[in-house]
Motif scaffolding. Structure first.
Motif, PDB file in Angstrom:
ATOM      1  N   VAL A   4       0.836  -1.200   0.000  1.00 24.03           N
ATOM      2  CA  VAL A   4       0.000   0.000   0.000  1.00 24.03           C
ATOM      3  C   VAL A   4       0.875   1.255   0.000  1.00 24.03           C
ATOM      4  O   VAL A   4       0.601   2.218  -0.733  1.00 24.03           O
ATOM      5  CB  VAL A   4      -0.966  -0.008   1.209  1.00 24.03           C
ATOM      6  CG1 VAL A   4      -1.743   1.287   1.289  1.00 24.03           C
ATOM      7  CG2 VAL A   4      -1.899  -1.190   1.126  1.00 24.03           C
ATOM      8  N   LYS A   5       1.935   1.264   0.798  1.00 23.46           N
ATOM      9  CA  LYS A   5       2.822   2.430   0.835  1.00 23.46           C
ATOM     10  C   LYS A   5       3.573   2.591  -0.487  1.00 23.46           C
ATOM     11  O   LYS A   5       3.785   3.708  -0.953  1.00 23.46           O
ATOM     12  CB  LYS A   5       3.802   2.311   1.991  1.00 23.46           C
ATOM     13  CG  LYS A   5       3.163   2.576   3.337  1.00 23.46           C
ATOM     14  CD  LYS A   5       4.182   2.653   4.432  1.00 23.46           C
ATOM     15  CE  LYS A   5       3.498   2.964   5.743  1.00 23.46           C
ATOM     16  NZ  LYS A   5       4.454   3.103   6.841  1.00 23.46           N
ATOM     17  N   ILE A   6       3.967   1.488  -1.093  1.00 25.79           N
ATOM     18  CA  ILE A   6       4.645   1.565  -2.383  1.00 25.79           C
ATOM     19  C   ILE A   6       3.699   2.135  -3.437  1.00 25.79           C
ATOM     20  O   ILE A   6       4.076   3.009  -4.230  1.00 25.79           O
ATOM     21  CB  ILE A   6       5.177   0.183  -2.799  1.00 25.79           C
ATOM     22  CG1 ILE A   6       6.306  -0.233  -1.858  1.00 25.79           C
ATOM     23  CG2 ILE A   6       5.659   0.190  -4.247  1.00 25.79           C
ATOM     24  CD1 ILE A   6       6.779  -1.643  -2.045  1.00 25.79           C
ATOM     25  N   ALA A   7       2.446   1.670  -3.442  1.00 29.95           N
ATOM     26  CA  ALA A   7       1.455   2.193  -4.388  1.00 29.95           C
ATOM     27  C   ALA A   7       1.210   3.677  -4.138  1.00 29.95           C
ATOM     28  O   ALA A   7       1.051   4.461  -5.088  1.00 29.95           O
ATOM     29  CB  ALA A   7       0.153   1.408  -4.272  1.00 29.95           C
ATOM     30  N   ALA A   8       1.195   4.100  -2.868  1.00 27.49           N
ATOM     31  CA  ALA A   8       0.999   5.507  -2.533  1.00 27.49           C
ATOM     32  C   ALA A   8       2.144   6.357  -3.078  1.00 27.49           C
ATOM     33  O   ALA A   8       1.910   7.421  -3.671  1.00 27.49           O
ATOM     34  CB  ALA A   8       0.879   5.674  -1.022  1.00 27.49           C
ATOM     35  N   ALA A  58      -4.181  12.027  -8.410  1.00 26.64           N
ATOM     36  CA  ALA A  58      -3.211  10.981  -8.080  1.00 26.64           C
ATOM     37  C   ALA A  58      -2.435  11.338  -6.819  1.00 26.64           C
ATOM     38  O   ALA A  58      -2.194  10.475  -5.968  1.00 26.64           O
ATOM     39  CB  ALA A  58      -2.262  10.756  -9.252  1.00 26.64           C
ATOM     40  N   ILE A  59      -2.070  12.616  -6.685  1.00 29.44           N
ATOM     41  CA  ILE A  59      -1.363  13.046  -5.473  1.00 29.44           C
ATOM     42  C   ILE A  59      -2.268  12.904  -4.255  1.00 29.44           C
ATOM     43  O   ILE A  59      -1.842  12.424  -3.197  1.00 29.44           O
ATOM     44  CB  ILE A  59      -0.868  14.500  -5.626  1.00 29.44           C
ATOM     45  CG1 ILE A  59       0.214  14.566  -6.702  1.00 29.44           C
ATOM     46  CG2 ILE A  59      -0.336  15.044  -4.303  1.00 29.44           C
ATOM     47  CD1 ILE A  59       0.602  15.969  -7.090  1.00 29.44           C
ATOM     48  N   VAL A  64      -3.733  10.011   0.715  1.00 27.08           N
ATOM     49  CA  VAL A  64      -4.705   9.309   1.567  1.00 27.08           C
ATOM     50  C   VAL A  64      -4.236   7.884   1.834  1.00 27.08           C
ATOM     51  O   VAL A  64      -4.316   7.394   2.966  1.00 27.08           O
ATOM     52  CB  VAL A  64      -6.109   9.333   0.911  1.00 27.08           C
ATOM     53  CG1 VAL A  64      -7.062   8.376   1.611  1.00 27.08           C
ATOM     54  CG2 VAL A  64      -6.665  10.743   0.929  1.00 27.08           C
ATOM     55  N   LEU A  65      -3.749   7.204   0.815  1.00 22.86           N
ATOM     56  CA  LEU A  65      -3.242   5.846   1.016  1.00 22.86           C
ATOM     57  C   LEU A  65      -2.034   5.822   1.939  1.00 22.86           C
ATOM     58  O   LEU A  65      -1.885   4.909   2.749  1.00 22.86           O
ATOM     59  CB  LEU A  65      -2.859   5.217  -0.331  1.00 22.86           C
ATOM     60  CG  LEU A  65      -3.980   4.690  -1.196  1.00 22.86           C
ATOM     61  CD1 LEU A  65      -3.416   4.188  -2.520  1.00 22.86           C
ATOM     62  CD2 LEU A  65      -4.725   3.580  -0.499  1.00 22.86           C
ATOM     63  N   LEU A  66      -1.192   6.821   1.823  1.00 24.54           N
ATOM     64  CA  LEU A  66      -0.004   6.880   2.664  1.00 24.54           C
ATOM     65  C   LEU A  66      -0.375   7.093   4.131  1.00 24.54           C
ATOM     66  O   LEU A  66       0.213   6.469   5.014  1.00 24.54           O
ATOM     67  CB  LEU A  66       0.914   8.003   2.175  1.00 24.54           C
ATOM     68  CG  LEU A  66       2.326   8.039   2.721  1.00 24.54           C
ATOM     69  CD1 LEU A  66       3.057   6.763   2.357  1.00 24.54           C
ATOM     70  CD2 LEU A  66       3.063   9.229   2.164  1.00 24.54           C
ATOM     71  N   VAL A  67      -1.365   7.944   4.381  1.00 23.46           N
ATOM     72  CA  VAL A  67      -1.757   8.244   5.751  1.00 23.46           C
ATOM     73  C   VAL A  67      -2.621   7.140   6.351  1.00 23.46           C
ATOM     74  O   VAL A  67      -2.386   6.673   7.460  1.00 23.46           O
ATOM     75  CB  VAL A  67      -2.501   9.600   5.816  1.00 23.46           C
ATOM     76  CG1 VAL A  67      -3.078   9.837   7.199  1.00 23.46           C
ATOM     77  CG2 VAL A  67      -1.555  10.714   5.436  1.00 23.46           C
ATOM     78  N   PHE A  68      -3.654   6.707   5.598  1.00 27.08           N
ATOM     79  CA  PHE A  68      -4.617   5.773   6.159  1.00 27.08           C
ATOM     80  C   PHE A  68      -4.444   4.325   5.688  1.00 27.08           C
ATOM     81  O   PHE A  68      -5.088   3.435   6.222  1.00 27.08           O
ATOM     82  CB  PHE A  68      -6.048   6.219   5.817  1.00 27.08           C
ATOM     83  CG  PHE A  68      -6.395   7.553   6.416  1.00 27.08           C
ATOM     84  CD1 PHE A  68      -6.486   7.713   7.780  1.00 27.08           C
ATOM     85  CD2 PHE A  68      -6.628   8.641   5.600  1.00 27.08           C
ATOM     86  CE1 PHE A  68      -6.804   8.936   8.332  1.00 27.08           C
ATOM     87  CE2 PHE A  68      -6.949   9.881   6.139  1.00 27.08           C
ATOM     88  CZ  PHE A  68      -7.030  10.021   7.512  1.00 27.08           C
ATOM     89  N   GLY A  69      -3.633   4.078   4.681  1.00 30.55           N
ATOM     90  CA  GLY A  69      -3.519   2.746   4.115  1.00 30.55           C
ATOM     91  C   GLY A  69      -2.802   1.744   4.995  1.00 30.55           C
ATOM     92  O   GLY A  69      -3.091   0.552   4.947  1.00 30.55           O
ATOM     93  N   GLY A  70      -1.890   2.159   5.804  1.00 28.68           N
ATOM     94  CA  GLY A  70      -1.104   1.240   6.624  1.00 28.68           C
ATOM     95  C   GLY A  70      -1.677   1.008   8.001  1.00 28.68           C
ATOM     96  O   GLY A  70      -1.119   0.266   8.791  1.00 28.68           O
ATOM     97  N   LYS A  71      -2.788   1.623   8.323  1.00 25.88           N
ATOM     98  CA  LYS A  71      -3.377   1.492   9.656  1.00 25.88           C
ATOM     99  C   LYS A  71      -4.045   0.122   9.811  1.00 25.88           C
ATOM    100  O   LYS A  71      -4.768  -0.333   8.958  1.00 25.88           O
ATOM    101  CB  LYS A  71      -4.425   2.588   9.891  1.00 25.88           C
ATOM    102  CG  LYS A  71      -3.869   3.969   9.698  1.00 25.88           C
ATOM    103  CD  LYS A  71      -3.587   4.584  10.995  1.00 25.88           C
ATOM    104  CE  LYS A  71      -3.016   5.973  10.710  1.00 25.88           C
ATOM    105  NZ  LYS A  71      -2.784   6.737  11.829  1.00 25.88           N
ATOM    106  N   LYS A  72      -3.771  -0.512  10.913  1.00 25.84           N
ATOM    107  CA  LYS A  72      -4.412  -1.784  11.232  1.00 25.84           C
ATOM    108  C   LYS A  72      -5.503  -1.516  12.252  1.00 25.84           C
ATOM    109  O   LYS A  72      -5.382  -0.707  13.136  1.00 25.84           O
ATOM    110  CB  LYS A  72      -3.390  -2.760  11.800  1.00 25.84           C
ATOM    111  CG  LYS A  72      -2.237  -2.989  10.873  1.00 25.84           C
ATOM    112  CD  LYS A  72      -2.000  -4.415  10.687  1.00 25.84           C
ATOM    113  CE  LYS A  72      -0.863  -4.519   9.699  1.00 25.84           C
ATOM    114  NZ  LYS A  72      -0.547  -5.764   9.270  1.00 25.84           N
ATOM    115  N   ARG A  73      -6.589  -2.244  12.101  1.00 25.28           N
ATOM    116  CA  ARG A  73      -7.737  -2.009  13.000  1.00 25.28           C
ATOM    117  C   ARG A  73      -7.672  -2.849  14.211  1.00 25.28           C
ATOM    118  O   ARG A  73      -7.278  -3.837  14.446  1.00 25.28           O
ATOM    119  CB  ARG A  73      -9.037  -2.275  12.262  1.00 25.28           C
ATOM    120  CG  ARG A  73      -9.216  -1.258  11.178  1.00 25.28           C
ATOM    121  CD  ARG A  73     -10.486  -1.485  10.483  1.00 25.28           C
ATOM    122  NE  ARG A  73     -10.522  -0.550   9.352  1.00 25.28           N
ATOM    123  CZ  ARG A  73     -11.530  -0.405   8.586  1.00 25.28           C
ATOM    124  NH1 ARG A  73     -12.617  -1.096   8.772  1.00 25.28           N
ATOM    125  NH2 ARG A  73     -11.504   0.433   7.598  1.00 25.28           N
TER     126      ARG A  73
END
Length: 73
Positions: A4-8, A58-59, A64-73
Protein backbone atom coordinates in the motif's frame (compact mmCIF):
# COMPACT_ATOMS: atom_id res chain seq x y z
CA UNK A 1 7.41 -1.24 3.33
CA UNK A 2 4.15 -2.85 2.38
CA UNK A 3 2.41 -2.79 -0.97
CA UNK A 4 0.00 0.00 0.00
CA UNK A 5 2.82 2.43 0.83
CA UNK A 6 4.65 1.57 -2.38
CA UNK A 7 1.46 2.19 -4.39
CA UNK A 8 1.00 5.51 -2.53
CA UNK A 9 4.53 6.65 -3.42
CA UNK A 10 4.05 5.62 -7.05
CA UNK A 11 0.77 7.58 -7.25
CA UNK A 12 2.33 10.66 -5.67
CA UNK A 13 5.36 10.49 -7.96
CA UNK A 14 3.18 9.97 -11.04
CA UNK A 15 0.95 12.89 -10.04
CA UNK A 16 3.90 15.22 -9.53
CA UNK A 17 5.45 14.20 -12.85
CA UNK A 18 2.09 14.71 -14.57
CA UNK A 19 1.82 18.22 -13.17
CA UNK A 20 5.43 19.14 -13.97
CA UNK A 21 5.57 17.85 -17.55
CA UNK A 22 1.91 18.07 -18.55
CA UNK A 23 2.26 15.69 -21.50
CA UNK A 24 4.37 12.93 -22.94
CA UNK A 25 4.97 11.77 -26.46
CA UNK A 26 5.90 8.50 -28.09
CA UNK A 27 6.64 7.33 -31.60
CA UNK A 28 4.45 4.68 -33.17
CA UNK A 29 5.97 2.85 -36.11
CA UNK A 30 3.78 1.08 -38.63
CA UNK A 31 4.90 -0.90 -41.65
CA UNK A 32 2.79 0.01 -44.63
CA UNK A 33 4.26 -2.03 -47.47
CA UNK A 34 7.11 -4.35 -48.27
CA UNK A 35 7.90 -4.69 -51.97
CA UNK A 36 10.84 -7.03 -52.42
CA UNK A 37 13.93 -5.42 -50.88
CA UNK A 38 12.12 -2.08 -50.42
CA UNK A 39 10.23 -1.60 -47.19
CA UNK A 40 8.08 1.47 -46.64
CA UNK A 41 7.36 2.42 -43.05
CA UNK A 42 5.65 5.33 -41.37
CA UNK A 43 6.68 6.79 -38.02
CA UNK A 44 3.89 8.69 -36.33
CA UNK A 45 4.59 10.83 -33.26
CA UNK A 46 1.74 10.80 -30.74
CA UNK A 47 1.37 13.25 -27.85
CA UNK A 48 -0.75 12.48 -24.80
CA UNK A 49 -1.81 15.38 -22.58
CA UNK A 50 -2.13 14.66 -18.86
CA UNK A 51 -4.99 16.71 -17.36
CA UNK A 52 -4.24 18.77 -14.25
CA UNK A 53 -7.11 17.13 -12.38
CA UNK A 54 -5.54 13.68 -12.97
CA UNK A 55 -2.22 14.79 -11.47
CA UNK A 56 -3.87 16.42 -8.47
CA UNK A 57 -6.15 13.41 -8.00
CA UNK A 58 -3.21 10.98 -8.08
CA UNK A 59 -1.36 13.05 -5.47
CA UNK A 60 -4.47 13.22 -3.27
CA UNK A 61 -5.21 9.49 -3.50
CA UNK A 62 -1.55 8.68 -2.87
CA UNK A 63 -1.56 10.92 0.20
CA UNK A 64 -4.71 9.31 1.57
CA UNK A 65 -3.24 5.85 1.02
CA UNK A 66 0.00 6.88 2.66
CA UNK A 67 -1.76 8.24 5.75
CA UNK A 68 -4.62 5.77 6.16
CA UNK A 69 -3.52 2.75 4.11
CA UNK A 70 -1.10 1.24 6.62
CA UNK A 71 -3.38 1.49 9.66
CA UNK A 72 -4.41 -1.78 11.23
CA UNK A 73 -7.74 -2.01 13.00
Amino acid sequence: MNAVKIAAFVLILGGVLGLVYGNFSYTKETHEAKLGPIELSVKDKQTVNVPVWAGVGAIAIGGVLLVFGGKKR
